[in-house]
Scaffold this active site. Structure first.
Site, PDB file in Angstrom:
ATOM      1  N   SER A  13       0.821  -1.205   0.000  1.00  0.00           N
ATOM      2  CA  SER A  13       0.000   0.000   0.000  1.00  0.00           C
ATOM      3  C   SER A  13       0.861   1.264   0.000  1.00  0.00           C
ATOM      4  O   SER A  13       0.386   2.329  -0.382  1.00  0.00           O
ATOM      5  CB  SER A  13      -0.891   0.010   1.237  1.00  0.00           C
ATOM      6  OG  SER A  13      -0.087  -0.171   2.389  1.00  0.00           O
ATOM      7  N   CYS A 186       2.052  -6.895  10.120  1.00  0.00           N
ATOM      8  CA  CYS A 186       1.923  -5.671   9.332  1.00  0.00           C
ATOM      9  C   CYS A 186       3.325  -5.256   8.899  1.00  0.00           C
ATOM     10  O   CYS A 186       4.275  -5.377   9.689  1.00  0.00           O
ATOM     11  CB  CYS A 186       1.285  -4.570  10.181  1.00  0.00           C
ATOM     12  SG  CYS A 186       1.290  -2.952   9.381  1.00  0.00           S
ATOM     13  N   HIS A 188       4.735  -2.521   8.600  1.00  0.00           N
ATOM     14  CA  HIS A 188       5.397  -1.440   9.342  1.00  0.00           C
ATOM     15  C   HIS A 188       6.010  -1.900  10.659  1.00  0.00           C
ATOM     16  O   HIS A 188       6.874  -1.230  11.205  1.00  0.00           O
ATOM     17  CB  HIS A 188       4.390  -0.322   9.662  1.00  0.00           C
ATOM     18  CG  HIS A 188       4.075   0.573   8.508  1.00  0.00           C
ATOM     19  ND1 HIS A 188       3.520   0.109   7.347  1.00  0.00           N
ATOM     20  CD2 HIS A 188       4.246   1.908   8.344  1.00  0.00           C
ATOM     21  CE1 HIS A 188       3.340   1.129   6.523  1.00  0.00           C
ATOM     22  NE2 HIS A 188       3.774   2.224   7.099  1.00  0.00           N
TER      23      HIS A 188
HETATM   24  N1  DGL Z   1       0.985  -2.427   4.479  1.00  0.00           N
HETATM   25  C1  DGL Z   1      -0.091  -2.499   5.427  1.00  0.00           C
HETATM   26  C2  DGL Z   1      -0.093  -3.888   6.064  1.00  0.00           C
HETATM   27  O1  DGL Z   1       0.895  -4.583   6.088  1.00  0.00           O
HETATM   28  C3  DGL Z   1       0.040  -1.431   6.489  1.00  0.00           C
HETATM   29  C4  DGL Z   1      -0.223  -0.040   5.979  1.00  0.00           C
HETATM   30  C5  DGL Z   1      -1.643   0.143   5.479  1.00  0.00           C
HETATM   31  O2  DGL Z   1      -2.584   0.138   6.299  1.00  0.00           O
HETATM   32  O3  DGL Z   1      -1.817   0.267   4.268  1.00  0.00           O
HETATM   33  O4  DGL Z   1      -1.121  -4.303   6.537  1.00  0.00           O
END
Ligand code: DGL
Length: 274
Positions: A13, A186, A188
């Site tokens: 994302s 996640c 992050h």
């Molecule tokens: N990349 C998203 C995840 O791993 C986290 C950031 C978002 O909410 O887009 O769930």
């Protein structure tokens, strides 16, 4: 050109998927990687399932158009909601981040009490719960959505009293249930690893889904005969984003652990979902 010489496509994302790329650079140092961060539409973790699926299809179509040999869905939210749709729609090997994290947690846990933290959309999907219970229905699973963690990381607040207080609050119910393994569900969260470890304590093993995903991709490509075994030069990372490049270029090294080439801004193909 042989298919094994083509780059691997990776999307997220936004910028967080670079934590997966970082691990892929370790596991697969000679592979070229095309990275797409959908920075114009981040976050996915608060969006509806239909929206996440459509965005993931458009991200994958962009990478397929770049002639990649496989696509890594380096976003837990997109893996949770969209992986099965992507598998139906695209004739490419696809790798998500959920399964490798689940396998690693099952291998690590001794008391069979496992925690998962992730975005609200990932938790709502129950993708982790289903994947765990399909493999061991006697597990005690404690899941928790942590909506404040992505903004904290994006602000660079990966440690300090505010982040510690937030983590203590989020992790309290998991620690009360005496989990011995915690999945960082996640992209992050690897940046919060040290702070999470300090709050969770030494009895809790942290499973980094980014790290596990890189090993899973390496093994999957080896089985498919798609590793670029003959290449001796270091692989390159070619970054694309869907919004202004400046913020991404400034932040990328923090997630990637090295400074990538400047990103290019692109418009994604529009896909009508039926
Ligand atoms: N990349 C998203 C995840 O791993 C986290 C950031 C978002 O909410 O887009 O769930």
């Amino acid at each position: 050109m042989h298919v094994s010489d083509l780059p691997i496509g990776v999307f997220d994302s936004g910028i967080g998927g670079l934590t997966v790329v970082r691990q892929m650079r370790r596991a697969l140092p000679n592979e070229d990687l095309v990275y797409l961060g959908d920075t114009a539409r981040v976050p996915y973790g608060t969006k509806s399932p239909a929206t996440v699926v459509r965005f993931a299809c458009e991200d994958t179509q962009f990478l397929a158009d770049q002639q990649v040999k496989a696509v890594v869905v380096a976003c837990n939210t997109a893996s949770a909601w969209a992986l099965s749709t992507l598998e139906r729609r695209f004739d490419l090997p696809l790798f998500g981040v959920i399964l490798p994290g689940v396998r690693a947690a099952l291998a690590a846990s001794r008391n069979r009490r496992i925690g998962v933290i992730a975005t609200p959309a990932t938790i709502r999907s129950q993708a982790y719960t289903r994947a765990f219970l399909a493999r061991d229905d006697s597990l005690e699973l404690v899941v928790r959505d942590c909506p404040l963690l992505v903004p904290l990381v994006e602000e660079g607040w990966t440690s300090g009293p505010v982040t510690e207080a937030v983590l203590r609050e989020y992790l309290a119910p998991l620690l009360q249930r005496r989990i011995d393994t915690l999945v960082l569900g996640c992209t992050h969260y690897p940046l919060l690893r040290a702070t999470i470890a300090a709050v969770a304590g030494p009895e809790v093993t942290l499973v980094d889904s980014a790290e596990r995903c890189a090993e899973y991709v390496a093994e999957g490509l080896r089985q498919l005969g798609r590793l670029c075994v003959g290449r001796t030069r270091p692989g390159r990372v070619l970054p694309f984003v869907t919004d202004d490049t400046r913020w991404f270029d400034e932040q990328a090294a923090q997630f990637l652990g090295e400074t990538p080439d400047p990103a290019s801004r692109v418009a994604l193909p529009i896909i009508e979902m039926r």
